[in-house]
Design an enzyme around this catalytic site. Structure first.
Site, PDB file in Angstrom:
ATOM      1  N   ARG A  37       3.209 -27.878 -40.516  1.00 38.70           N
ATOM      2  CA  ARG A  37       3.000 -26.498 -40.097  1.00 38.70           C
ATOM      3  C   ARG A  37       4.310 -25.830 -39.677  1.00 38.70           C
ATOM      4  O   ARG A  37       4.544 -24.649 -39.980  1.00 38.70           O
ATOM      5  CB  ARG A  37       1.988 -26.448 -38.952  1.00 38.70           C
ATOM      6  CG  ARG A  37       0.610 -26.947 -39.341  1.00 38.70           C
ATOM      7  CD  ARG A  37      -0.380 -26.884 -38.211  1.00 38.70           C
ATOM      8  NE  ARG A  37      -0.741 -25.506 -37.874  1.00 38.70           N
ATOM      9  CZ  ARG A  37      -1.616 -25.181 -36.924  1.00 38.70           C
ATOM     10  NH1 ARG A  37      -2.209 -26.133 -36.201  1.00 38.70           N
ATOM     11  NH2 ARG A  37      -1.892 -23.920 -36.671  1.00 38.70           N
ATOM     12  N   ASN A  56      -1.932 -16.732 -31.571  1.00 33.95           N
ATOM     13  CA  ASN A  56      -1.188 -17.417 -32.626  1.00 33.95           C
ATOM     14  C   ASN A  56      -0.051 -18.253 -32.053  1.00 33.95           C
ATOM     15  O   ASN A  56       0.561 -17.888 -31.051  1.00 33.95           O
ATOM     16  CB  ASN A  56      -0.637 -16.399 -33.622  1.00 33.95           C
ATOM     17  CG  ASN A  56      -1.740 -15.566 -34.262  1.00 33.95           C
ATOM     18  OD1 ASN A  56      -2.873 -16.025 -34.367  1.00 33.95           O
ATOM     19  ND2 ASN A  56      -1.422 -14.358 -34.666  1.00 33.95           N
ATOM     20  N   ILE A  57       0.247 -19.357 -32.729  1.00 38.76           N
ATOM     21  CA  ILE A  57       1.307 -20.257 -32.270  1.00 38.76           C
ATOM     22  C   ILE A  57       2.511 -20.250 -33.207  1.00 38.76           C
ATOM     23  O   ILE A  57       3.406 -21.080 -33.087  1.00 38.76           O
ATOM     24  CB  ILE A  57       0.770 -21.703 -32.117  1.00 38.76           C
ATOM     25  CG1 ILE A  57       0.276 -22.268 -33.460  1.00 38.76           C
ATOM     26  CG2 ILE A  57      -0.347 -21.754 -31.070  1.00 38.76           C
ATOM     27  CD1 ILE A  57      -0.131 -23.743 -33.396  1.00 38.76           C
ATOM     28  N   ASP A  58       2.548 -19.284 -34.131  1.00 34.20           N
ATOM     29  CA  ASP A  58       3.548 -19.302 -35.203  1.00 34.20           C
ATOM     30  C   ASP A  58       4.849 -18.587 -34.879  1.00 34.20           C
ATOM     31  O   ASP A  58       5.811 -18.650 -35.643  1.00 34.20           O
ATOM     32  CB  ASP A  58       2.954 -18.714 -36.482  1.00 34.20           C
ATOM     33  CG  ASP A  58       2.298 -17.359 -36.262  1.00 34.20           C
ATOM     34  OD1 ASP A  58       2.900 -16.496 -35.584  1.00 34.20           O
ATOM     35  OD2 ASP A  58       1.167 -17.157 -36.763  1.00 34.20           O
ATOM     36  N   HIS A  65      -1.909 -19.755 -26.524  1.00 35.54           N
ATOM     37  CA  HIS A  65      -2.165 -21.092 -27.077  1.00 35.54           C
ATOM     38  C   HIS A  65      -0.886 -21.885 -27.305  1.00 35.54           C
ATOM     39  O   HIS A  65      -0.916 -22.939 -27.937  1.00 35.54           O
ATOM     40  CB  HIS A  65      -2.958 -20.981 -28.387  1.00 35.54           C
ATOM     41  CG  HIS A  65      -4.364 -20.500 -28.199  1.00 35.54           C
ATOM     42  ND1 HIS A  65      -5.126 -19.978 -29.222  1.00 35.54           N
ATOM     43  CD2 HIS A  65      -5.142 -20.444 -27.089  1.00 35.54           C
ATOM     44  CE1 HIS A  65      -6.318 -19.624 -28.753  1.00 35.54           C
ATOM     45  NE2 HIS A  65      -6.342 -19.901 -27.462  1.00 35.54           N
ATOM     46  N   CYS A  93       7.113 -33.028 -23.080  1.00 39.74           N
ATOM     47  CA  CYS A  93       7.243 -34.480 -22.944  1.00 39.74           C
ATOM     48  C   CYS A  93       5.989 -35.052 -22.283  1.00 39.74           C
ATOM     49  O   CYS A  93       5.525 -34.548 -21.257  1.00 39.74           O
ATOM     50  CB  CYS A  93       8.478 -34.820 -22.108  1.00 39.74           C
ATOM     51  SG  CYS A  93       8.705 -36.613 -21.880  1.00 39.74           S
ATOM     52  N   CYS A 149       7.737 -36.854 -18.746  1.00 39.81           N
ATOM     53  CA  CYS A 149       8.282 -36.048 -17.652  1.00 39.81           C
ATOM     54  C   CYS A 149       7.727 -34.629 -17.616  1.00 39.81           C
ATOM     55  O   CYS A 149       7.941 -33.902 -16.649  1.00 39.81           O
ATOM     56  CB  CYS A 149       9.811 -36.012 -17.709  1.00 39.81           C
ATOM     57  SG  CYS A 149      10.489 -34.999 -19.061  1.00 39.81           S
ATOM     58  N   CYS A 206      15.040 -40.114 -19.903  1.00 43.11           N
ATOM     59  CA  CYS A 206      13.594 -40.055 -20.121  1.00 43.11           C
ATOM     60  C   CYS A 206      13.180 -40.766 -21.416  1.00 43.11           C
ATOM     61  O   CYS A 206      12.563 -41.821 -21.380  1.00 43.11           O
ATOM     62  CB  CYS A 206      13.105 -38.606 -20.147  1.00 43.11           C
ATOM     63  SG  CYS A 206      11.299 -38.493 -20.333  1.00 43.11           S
ATOM     64  N   GLU A 253     -13.060  -7.106 -41.195  1.00 43.33           N
ATOM     65  CA  GLU A 253     -14.488  -6.803 -41.144  1.00 43.33           C
ATOM     66  C   GLU A 253     -14.931  -6.707 -39.700  1.00 43.33           C
ATOM     67  O   GLU A 253     -14.174  -7.009 -38.776  1.00 43.33           O
ATOM     68  CB  GLU A 253     -15.278  -7.903 -41.873  1.00 43.33           C
ATOM     69  CG  GLU A 253     -14.992  -9.295 -41.351  1.00 43.33           C
ATOM     70  CD  GLU A 253     -15.480 -10.396 -42.278  1.00 43.33           C
ATOM     71  OE1 GLU A 253     -15.915 -10.072 -43.396  1.00 43.33           O
ATOM     72  OE2 GLU A 253     -15.436 -11.559 -41.870  1.00 43.33           O
TER      73      GLU A 253
END
Length: 310
Positions: free
Chosen positions: A105, A141-143, A158, A166, A169, A212, A277
């Site tokens: 993605r 949206n996460i894009d 989102h 991480c 941590c 870490c 729609e």
């Protein structure tokens, strides 16, 4: 997504309570909102007077940039739908498979560009800011296409494909590496016949904080997880002060975002829906403009003849 966090509860309960006014008032409200207008001229009059505009966007606006939605019939990556991969349990069982999915993605998004709807929103924000007016974009949206288009005041409820968190941590960091780690180079093909890469955990993306080296995960909200309460609080503040709300390219069925615009409408603020729609929420709004957002939104947000730009 999990609805049961306190800011979201306030959003939902407030909308519910607002609709519990006297029966006469409620009937009048429902009659007035039963037939949303598609008059662009009327919308433009409202737009010209608005001081703080909240724009809620969903997958539909990104679909016009060729972004896969992984929702509905045919929305598969290999033989899985997003709901089967975007969960804490899926990541615990097979972090390699989940990272292949998100690597695919991420790589797809690096080849995509904002469409006219994204550009119109960003341009509107820039222009109105010079007039002492403001625009906030609240996106599911996460894009990061809004960010790529130039939107500054952005709440990503989102999360983002281009942030990691991480698992040890908890550090959250922006990450635009391509590939995100050497082991994922060339992996993530969506073809159903593709075998899992079965990458060892130690070769998957690792935390770069000093000392870490914990396993990273995408900083997105997975199914079964709560939305960030700080982000939801920020959303509530923006919705409380907006005097115009746009709902762009969203089906209005994913909660709690599905209640954002109805809550605003319930207190009498004009809401305009731009979508291919009608949706379950359409009749709660003052305006509805059917068709591709990239076609309907630019003229809606273009400079109004009454605007004064110094």
């Amino acid at each position: 997504m999990c609805l049961f966090q306190s800011p979201a509860r306030r959003l939902v309960s407030r909308a519910h309570c607002a609709l519990k006014a006297s029966s006469t008032k409620q009937q009048k409200f429902c009659l007035e909102m039963a037939r949303p207008s598609s008059s662009m001229a009327d919308f433009r009059e409202v737009f010209a007077k608005a001081k703080h505009i909240a724009i809620i966007t969903g997958a539909g606006v990104s679909a016009e940039s060729g972004v896969p939605t992984f929702r509905g019939a045919g929305g598969f990556w290999r033989k899985w739908q997003a709901q089967e991969l975007a969960t804490p349990g899926a990541f615990a069982r097979n972090p390699s498979r989940v990272w292949e999915f998100y690597h695919y993605r991420r790589e797809v998004m690096l080849s995509k560009q904002p469409n006219p709807a994204h550009v119109a929103i960003a341009e509107c924000e820039r222009r109105l800011s010079k007039q002492g007016r403001s625009v906030v974009v609240i996106t599911q949206n996460i894009d990061e296409l809004h960010r790529k288009a130039g939107t500054k005041h952005l709440l990503e409820i989102h999360g983002s494909l281009f942030k990691t968190r991480c698992t040890s941590c908890g550090n959250v960091a922006a990450n635009y590496k391509s590939p995100i780690c050497p082991a994922l180079a060339g992996k993530g093909a969506p073809d159903p016949e593709t075998e899992d890469a079965a990458i060892p955990v130690e070769d998957l993306p690792q935390c770069e904080q000093d000392g870490c080296d914990g396993l990273l995960r995408p900083h997105v909200v997975w199914f079964g997880e709560a939305l960030d309460p700080d982000v939801l609080t920020a959303v509530e503040k923006e919705l409380d002060i907006c005097d115009l709300c746009l709902v762009v390219g969203t089906s209005s069925v994913v909660y709690p975002a599905a209640m954002f615009a109805p809550q605003v409408s319930a207190r009498g603020v004009p809401v305009a829906e731009f979508n291919m729609e009608a949706t379950p929420a359409t009749n709660r709004f003052r305006f509805h403009f059917p068709g591709p957002c990239g076609t309907t939104l630019p003229p809606a947000l273009a400079r109004h003849e009454t605007e004064i730009i110094s």
